[in-house]
Design a protein around this motif. Sequence first.
Motif, PDB file in Angstrom:
ATOM      1  N   ILE A   1       0.853  -1.179   0.000  1.00 35.78           N
ATOM      2  CA  ILE A   1       0.000   0.000   0.000  1.00 35.78           C
ATOM      3  C   ILE A   1       0.893   1.235   0.000  1.00 35.78           C
ATOM      4  CG2 ILE A   1      -1.911  -1.170   1.152  1.00 35.78           C
ATOM      5  CD1 ILE A   1      -1.067   0.180   3.759  1.00 35.78           C
ATOM      6  N   ALA A   2       0.344   2.356  -0.434  1.00 36.79           N
ATOM      7  CA  ALA A   2       1.161   3.571  -0.567  1.00 36.79           C
ATOM      8  C   ALA A   2       0.339   4.803  -0.259  1.00 36.79           C
ATOM      9  CB  ALA A   2       1.735   3.660  -1.979  1.00 36.79           C
ATOM     10  N   ARG A   3       1.044   5.894  -0.068  1.00 35.72           N
ATOM     11  CA  ARG A   3       0.375   7.183   0.067  1.00 35.72           C
ATOM     12  C   ARG A   3      -0.299   7.499  -1.261  1.00 35.72           C
ATOM     13  NH1 ARG A   3      -0.017  11.616   3.233  1.00 35.72           N
ATOM     14  NH2 ARG A   3       0.123  13.685   2.276  1.00 35.72           N
ATOM     15  N   LYS A   4      -1.503   8.057  -1.214  1.00 35.41           N
ATOM     16  CA  LYS A   4      -2.271   8.333  -2.420  1.00 35.41           C
ATOM     17  C   LYS A   4      -1.446   9.168  -3.401  1.00 35.41           C
ATOM     18  CE  LYS A   4      -6.733   8.721  -2.381  1.00 35.41           C
ATOM     19  NZ  LYS A   4      -8.129   9.161  -2.185  1.00 35.41           N
ATOM     20  N   GLY A   5      -1.468   8.756  -4.668  1.00 37.46           N
ATOM     21  CA  GLY A   5      -0.732   9.461  -5.707  1.00 37.46           C
ATOM     22  C   GLY A   5       0.600   8.827  -6.053  1.00 37.46           C
ATOM     23  N   PHE A   6       1.012   7.809  -5.261  1.00 38.43           N
ATOM     24  CA  PHE A   6       2.312   7.184  -5.509  1.00 38.43           C
ATOM     25  C   PHE A   6       2.372   6.535  -6.887  1.00 38.43           C
ATOM     26  CE2 PHE A   6       5.224   3.605  -5.546  1.00 38.43           C
ATOM     27  CZ  PHE A   6       6.373   4.132  -4.975  1.00 38.43           C
ATOM     28  N   ALA A   7       1.332   5.771  -7.252  1.00 37.83           N
ATOM     29  CA  ALA A   7       1.346   5.066  -8.539  1.00 37.83           C
ATOM     30  C   ALA A   7       1.445   6.046  -9.704  1.00 37.83           C
ATOM     31  CB  ALA A   7       0.100   4.197  -8.681  1.00 37.83           C
ATOM     32  N   ALA A   8       0.762   7.189  -9.591  1.00 35.18           N
ATOM     33  CA  ALA A   8       0.795   8.187 -10.665  1.00 35.18           C
ATOM     34  C   ALA A   8       2.152   8.872 -10.756  1.00 35.18           C
ATOM     35  CB  ALA A   8      -0.298   9.232 -10.442  1.00 35.18           C
ATOM     36  N   SER A   9       2.767   9.137  -9.607  1.00 36.73           N
ATOM     37  CA  SER A   9       4.054   9.842  -9.622  1.00 36.73           C
ATOM     38  C   SER A   9       5.249   8.903  -9.790  1.00 36.73           C
ATOM     39  CB  SER A   9       4.235  10.648  -8.329  1.00 36.73           C
ATOM     40  OG  SER A   9       4.243   9.798  -7.197  1.00 36.73           O
ATOM     41  N   HIS A  10       5.025   7.594  -9.575  1.00 37.45           N
ATOM     42  CA  HIS A  10       6.093   6.602  -9.715  1.00 37.45           C
ATOM     43  C   HIS A  10       5.597   5.435 -10.583  1.00 37.45           C
ATOM     44  CE1 HIS A  10       7.313   8.804  -6.098  1.00 37.45           C
ATOM     45  NE2 HIS A  10       8.541   8.373  -6.315  1.00 37.45           N
ATOM     46  N   PRO A  11       5.259   5.698 -11.838  1.00 35.78           N
ATOM     47  CA  PRO A  11       4.669   4.636 -12.665  1.00 35.78           C
ATOM     48  C   PRO A  11       5.597   3.442 -12.885  1.00 35.78           C
ATOM     49  CG  PRO A  11       5.255   6.547 -14.006  1.00 35.78           C
ATOM     50  CD  PRO A  11       5.382   6.963 -12.585  1.00 35.78           C
ATOM     51  N   HIS A  12       6.890   3.700 -13.063  1.00 36.37           N
ATOM     52  CA  HIS A  12       7.803   2.581 -13.294  1.00 36.37           C
ATOM     53  C   HIS A  12       8.021   1.783 -12.011  1.00 36.37           C
ATOM     54  CE1 HIS A  12      10.801   0.227 -15.366  1.00 36.37           C
ATOM     55  NE2 HIS A  12      11.627   0.412 -14.345  1.00 36.37           N
ATOM     56  N   ALA A  13       8.155   2.478 -10.889  1.00 37.26           N
ATOM     57  CA  ALA A  13       8.304   1.776  -9.607  1.00 37.26           C
ATOM     58  C   ALA A  13       7.072   0.927  -9.331  1.00 37.26           C
ATOM     59  CB  ALA A  13       8.518   2.781  -8.481  1.00 37.26           C
ATOM     60  N   ARG A  14       5.899   1.464  -9.639  1.00 36.21           N
ATOM     61  CA  ARG A  14       4.671   0.709  -9.412  1.00 36.21           C
ATOM     62  C   ARG A  14       4.649  -0.564 -10.268  1.00 36.21           C
ATOM     63  NH1 ARG A  14       0.175  -2.033 -11.378  1.00 36.21           N
ATOM     64  NH2 ARG A  14      -1.249  -2.194  -9.632  1.00 36.21           N
ATOM     65  N   GLU A  15       5.139  -0.465 -11.508  1.00 42.92           N
ATOM     66  CA  GLU A  15       5.228  -1.648 -12.374  1.00 42.92           C
ATOM     67  C   GLU A  15       6.157  -2.689 -11.757  1.00 42.92           C
ATOM     68  OE1 GLU A  15       4.241  -2.520 -15.736  1.00 42.92           O
ATOM     69  OE2 GLU A  15       2.651  -1.057 -15.509  1.00 42.92           O
TER      70      GLU A  15
END
Length: 283
Positions: free
Chosen positions: A220-234
């Motif tokens: 889980i992450a702080r809201k907005g993490f996936a949008a600001s870290h798209p490659h890390a999320r992948e």
Amino acid sequence: MRKLMQTLAAVAVVAGLALPAAAENMTIKMGTLSWEDLTPITGITKKVLEDEGYTVKVTQFSEWGIAYAALAKGDIQMLASQTDYVAQDYWNRNKSKLEKLSPVSHGLYQAFAVPSYVPINSIDDLNANSEKFGGKIIGIEPGSGLMRDAATAVKTYGLKLNLVEGSTAAMTAALKAAEERKDWIVVTIWQPSWMMQKFDMKFLADPKGVFPPAQSYYWIARKGFAASHPHAREAIASVFVPLADITSINSEVADGKTMDQAVADWTASHADLLKRWENIKKE
């Protein structure tokens, strides 16, 4: 003048589209709790992110409340947690500021257990054998999800045994001593745990369904993490660690390895798997 302004606006839009997306921050602040199920997950995911070029800083917390507060506040950016049951209260309290990234393991189960040589099989059998257990259920740290469920089980089943709060280390020591003497003992314990293998334990049946079913672990992450870290999320979404592997890593730690060494050995022996995890889209 109007035509000139329209022309300038159009040029600005085109120029904006031509600009590259903002560079992803390559430093990630990760949180963890120093428990044997979460530290291997954290260590393996950290390795995967580092292989992708990220600098990962890990902060350890002693309990869920502090960890979730730090995540919601932004002191850390991501955390592995079981949001369905174990930490559901903390998730519900903070979820407006958080987001789920991906599942990372599955199968956590925690309840009452006894050594296999103890000839009972259900929580319903505890009261009739209370004296043999010294009138005690040996627990772990107060405030943990397991102890909360254990206290509920004591009430629901009307148990005459006293639930003893303590620590994981104290419970382990009590279990080891009982095993050596083949004494009767009932403890609060979980899977994955090296203790379940080392001491040949069995969970007691829970016919009233007090203890939650097998649970999943999520990043889980702080809201907005996936949008600001798209490659890390992948990269994070590519990681999945079977429960048996978590147990194996902790067995090696119990036999003398450091957690860092056990995780490093696991990643080295699963190099081909990690390579397959790297097969993700590149921004």
